[in-house]
Scaffold this active site. Structure first.
Site, PDB file in Angstrom:
ATOM      1  N   TYR A 172      49.700  27.425  29.256  1.00 40.19           N
ATOM      2  CA  TYR A 172      48.426  27.575  28.546  1.00 40.19           C
ATOM      3  C   TYR A 172      48.713  27.797  27.064  1.00 40.19           C
ATOM      4  O   TYR A 172      49.692  28.451  26.707  1.00 40.19           O
ATOM      5  CB  TYR A 172      47.642  28.756  29.149  1.00 40.19           C
ATOM      6  CG  TYR A 172      46.260  28.939  28.579  1.00 40.19           C
ATOM      7  CD1 TYR A 172      45.394  27.857  28.456  1.00 40.19           C
ATOM      8  CD2 TYR A 172      45.818  30.192  28.165  1.00 40.19           C
ATOM      9  CE1 TYR A 172      44.122  28.023  27.926  1.00 40.19           C
ATOM     10  CE2 TYR A 172      44.554  30.366  27.638  1.00 40.19           C
ATOM     11  CZ  TYR A 172      43.706  29.274  27.515  1.00 40.19           C
ATOM     12  OH  TYR A 172      42.461  29.437  26.989  1.00 40.19           O
ATOM     13  N   TYR A 182      43.611  36.882  26.480  1.00 39.25           N
ATOM     14  CA  TYR A 182      44.677  36.467  27.408  1.00 39.25           C
ATOM     15  C   TYR A 182      45.829  37.448  27.217  1.00 39.25           C
ATOM     16  O   TYR A 182      46.831  37.141  26.574  1.00 39.25           O
ATOM     17  CB  TYR A 182      45.085  35.026  27.092  1.00 39.25           C
ATOM     18  CG  TYR A 182      45.867  34.328  28.192  1.00 39.25           C
ATOM     19  CD1 TYR A 182      45.245  33.883  29.344  1.00 39.25           C
ATOM     20  CD2 TYR A 182      47.235  34.083  28.052  1.00 39.25           C
ATOM     21  CE1 TYR A 182      45.950  33.222  30.330  1.00 39.25           C
ATOM     22  CE2 TYR A 182      47.952  33.413  29.033  1.00 39.25           C
ATOM     23  CZ  TYR A 182      47.308  32.991  30.170  1.00 39.25           C
ATOM     24  OH  TYR A 182      48.015  32.321  31.140  1.00 39.25           O
TER      25      TYR A 182
HETATM   26  P1  NAD Z   1      44.784  29.711  41.108  1.00 40.30           P
HETATM   27  O1  NAD Z   1      44.182  31.025  41.431  1.00 40.30           O
HETATM   28  O2  NAD Z   1      44.320  28.526  41.859  1.00 40.30           O
HETATM   29  O3  NAD Z   1      46.370  29.721  41.247  1.00 40.30           O
HETATM   30  C1  NAD Z   1      47.180  30.834  41.046  1.00 40.30           C
HETATM   31  C2  NAD Z   1      47.927  31.049  42.358  1.00 40.30           C
HETATM   32  O4  NAD Z   1      49.028  31.936  42.168  1.00 40.30           O
HETATM   33  C3  NAD Z   1      47.056  31.666  43.449  1.00 40.30           C
HETATM   34  O5  NAD Z   1      47.058  30.802  44.572  1.00 40.30           O
HETATM   35  C4  NAD Z   1      47.773  32.966  43.774  1.00 40.30           C
HETATM   36  O6  NAD Z   1      47.673  33.298  45.135  1.00 40.30           O
HETATM   37  C5  NAD Z   1      49.191  32.615  43.381  1.00 40.30           C
HETATM   38  N1  NAD Z   1      50.099  33.743  43.165  1.00 40.30           N
HETATM   39  C6  NAD Z   1      49.907  34.840  42.391  1.00 40.30           C
HETATM   40  N2  NAD Z   1      50.986  35.642  42.459  1.00 40.30           N
HETATM   41  C7  NAD Z   1      51.869  35.041  43.289  1.00 40.30           C
HETATM   42  C8  NAD Z   1      53.162  35.380  43.768  1.00 40.30           C
HETATM   43  N3  NAD Z   1      53.769  36.527  43.411  1.00 40.30           N
HETATM   44  N4  NAD Z   1      53.801  34.527  44.606  1.00 40.30           N
HETATM   45  C9  NAD Z   1      53.202  33.382  44.985  1.00 40.30           C
HETATM   46  N5  NAD Z   1      51.982  33.002  44.570  1.00 40.30           N
HETATM   47  C10 NAD Z   1      51.325  33.829  43.730  1.00 40.30           C
HETATM   48  O7  NAD Z   1      44.557  29.547  39.542  1.00 40.30           O
HETATM   49  P2  NAD Z   1      44.973  28.405  38.500  1.00 40.30           P
HETATM   50  O8  NAD Z   1      44.203  28.751  37.272  1.00 40.30           O
HETATM   51  O9  NAD Z   1      44.841  27.047  39.071  1.00 40.30           O
HETATM   52  O10 NAD Z   1      46.500  28.724  38.197  1.00 40.30           O
HETATM   53  C11 NAD Z   1      47.562  27.808  38.413  1.00 40.30           C
HETATM   54  C12 NAD Z   1      48.411  27.711  37.161  1.00 40.30           C
HETATM   55  O11 NAD Z   1      47.647  27.084  36.138  1.00 40.30           O
HETATM   56  C13 NAD Z   1      48.850  29.062  36.599  1.00 40.30           C
HETATM   57  O12 NAD Z   1      50.179  28.963  36.116  1.00 40.30           O
HETATM   58  C14 NAD Z   1      47.899  29.256  35.438  1.00 40.30           C
HETATM   59  O13 NAD Z   1      48.410  30.123  34.444  1.00 40.30           O
HETATM   60  C15 NAD Z   1      47.801  27.821  34.953  1.00 40.30           C
HETATM   61  N6  NAD Z   1      46.702  27.541  34.006  1.00 40.30           N
HETATM   62  C16 NAD Z   1      45.406  27.794  34.355  1.00 40.30           C
HETATM   63  C17 NAD Z   1      44.377  27.530  33.458  1.00 40.30           C
HETATM   64  C18 NAD Z   1      42.932  27.795  33.825  1.00 40.30           C
HETATM   65  O14 NAD Z   1      42.070  27.794  32.947  1.00 40.30           O
HETATM   66  N7  NAD Z   1      42.622  27.995  35.081  1.00 40.30           N
HETATM   67  C19 NAD Z   1      44.669  26.996  32.181  1.00 40.30           C
HETATM   68  C20 NAD Z   1      46.004  26.726  31.854  1.00 40.30           C
HETATM   69  C21 NAD Z   1      47.011  27.014  32.781  1.00 40.30           C
END
Ligand code: NAD
Length: 286
Positions: A172, A182
């Site tokens: 991000y 954040y």
């Molecule tokens: P999401 O909730 O779908 O995914 C996050 C996942 O991480 C969840 O399924 C959660 O259960 C899992 N998780 C947390 N701790 C864990 C651990 N210790 N071991 C295994 N799994 C674990 O949310 P998302 O937003 O799709 O996130 C996915 C990636 O995308 C992340 O790296 C997030 O930072 C990144 N991201 C998200 C956004 C946004 O706006 N949603 C923007 C940029 C980047």
């Protein structure tokens, strides 16, 4: 021959991990996922009860299959690292072999090898706190769950990845620009993840011919993003200020992941690829 992908960080159908799984499945890959242990039961029972059927539909009309769901907690590398309170926690006690090393061993036993490794997980217990108010433990926990977890996954999966394979994570823009809200060291964790992407691209490229990239994604209303508390504001900000004034869909990130994992991207490694409607290119809000 069909490729096999392991996607860490899928626990519902709202996040980037799910969309990446779908795009890879649509491109013909076999899908394995790693689901956070405390979220495993609800994910598997919802899947069985058909709760995700609508969002499982692929472009050809078929439903995405997940060949196997592995319990995973990516903050623990091997059983020796697991503290007593987690071992005996009832949300963990019903599952086994969920440390990173054990999951890689199980995948090896079950399938022999994989071609694609995706890290789509993050966690920062103090994400709602400004960096100046973040505790040492909160900061280190964010780095452990969101950055080192990727090093650990790659380290343990590289030996079972076929040469020519690809690995990717999600980052991000808060790593390189100030995004108030954040917090908790999550901006630091993403900066580490991006830097590590370059070093790991070198090491995994030289040693095993594996490519390593990260997608810097725009805002998506996932479960994790809702927990941060400012996601609607970020989505609105993007649609006002980005070069492309449309809401970003998870599918657009999934499609980029499928491209990066494919031979079409055979010379791309160590890169941060923006999938954000171009917002990163703006210098001021308009
Ligand atoms: P999401 O909730 O779908 O995914 C996050 C996942 O991480 C969840 O399924 C959660 O259960 C899992 N998780 C947390 N701790 C864990 C651990 N210790 N071991 C295994 N799994 C674990 O949310 P998302 O937003 O799709 O996130 C996915 C990636 O995308 C992340 O790296 C997030 O930072 C990144 N991201 C998200 C956004 C946004 O706006 N949603 C923007 C940029 C980047």
């Amino acid at each position: 021959k069909g490729k096999r992908a392991f996607i860490a960080g899928v626990a519902d159908d709202n996040g980037y991990g799910w969309a990446i799984a779908k795009a890879l499945a649509a491109a013909g890959a076999e899908i394995l996922v790693g689901t956070w242990v405390p979220a495993l039961n609800i994910f598997e029972s919802s899947f069985r009860r058909g709760k995700f059927d609508e969002s499982r539909v692929l472009p050809d009309g078929s439903l995405m299959e997940i060949t196997k769901v592995y319990p995973l907690d990516a903050v623990f590398d091997s059983p020796e690292d697991v503290p007593e309170d987690i071992k005996t926690n009832k949300r963990y006690a019903g599952s086994s072999n969920w440390t990173v090393k054990e999951v890689a061993e199980c995948v090896k036993q079950d399938f022999g090898s994989i071609d694609i490794l995706v890290h789509s997980l993050a966690n920062g217990p103090e994400v709602t706190k400004p960096l100046l108010e973040t505790s040492r433990n909160g900061y280190l926990a964010a780095l452990s769950a969101s950055s080192y977890s990727y090093i650990s996954l790659l380290k343990h999966f590289v030996p079972i990845m076929n040469p020519g394979g690809a690995s990717l994570s999600l980052t991000y823009i808060a790593s390189e620009r100030i995004i108030p809200g954040y917090g908790g060291g999550m901006s630091s964790a993403k900066a580490a993840l991006e830097s590590d992407t370059r070093v790991l691209a070198f090491e995994a490229g030289r040693k095993h011919k594996i490519r390593v990239n990260t997608i810097s994604a725009g805002p998506l209303r996932s479960r994790a993003a809702k927990a941060i508390g400012f996601i609607d504001m970020m989505i609105d900000y993007s649609s006002v200020n980005a070069p492309l004034q449309k809401e970003l869909s998870a599918e657009e990130v999934g499609n980029t992941a499928a491209f990066l994992a494919s031979p079409l991207a055979s010379a791309i490694t160590g890169a941060v690829i923006y999938v954000d409607n171009g917002l990163n290119a703006m210098g001021v809000g308009v």
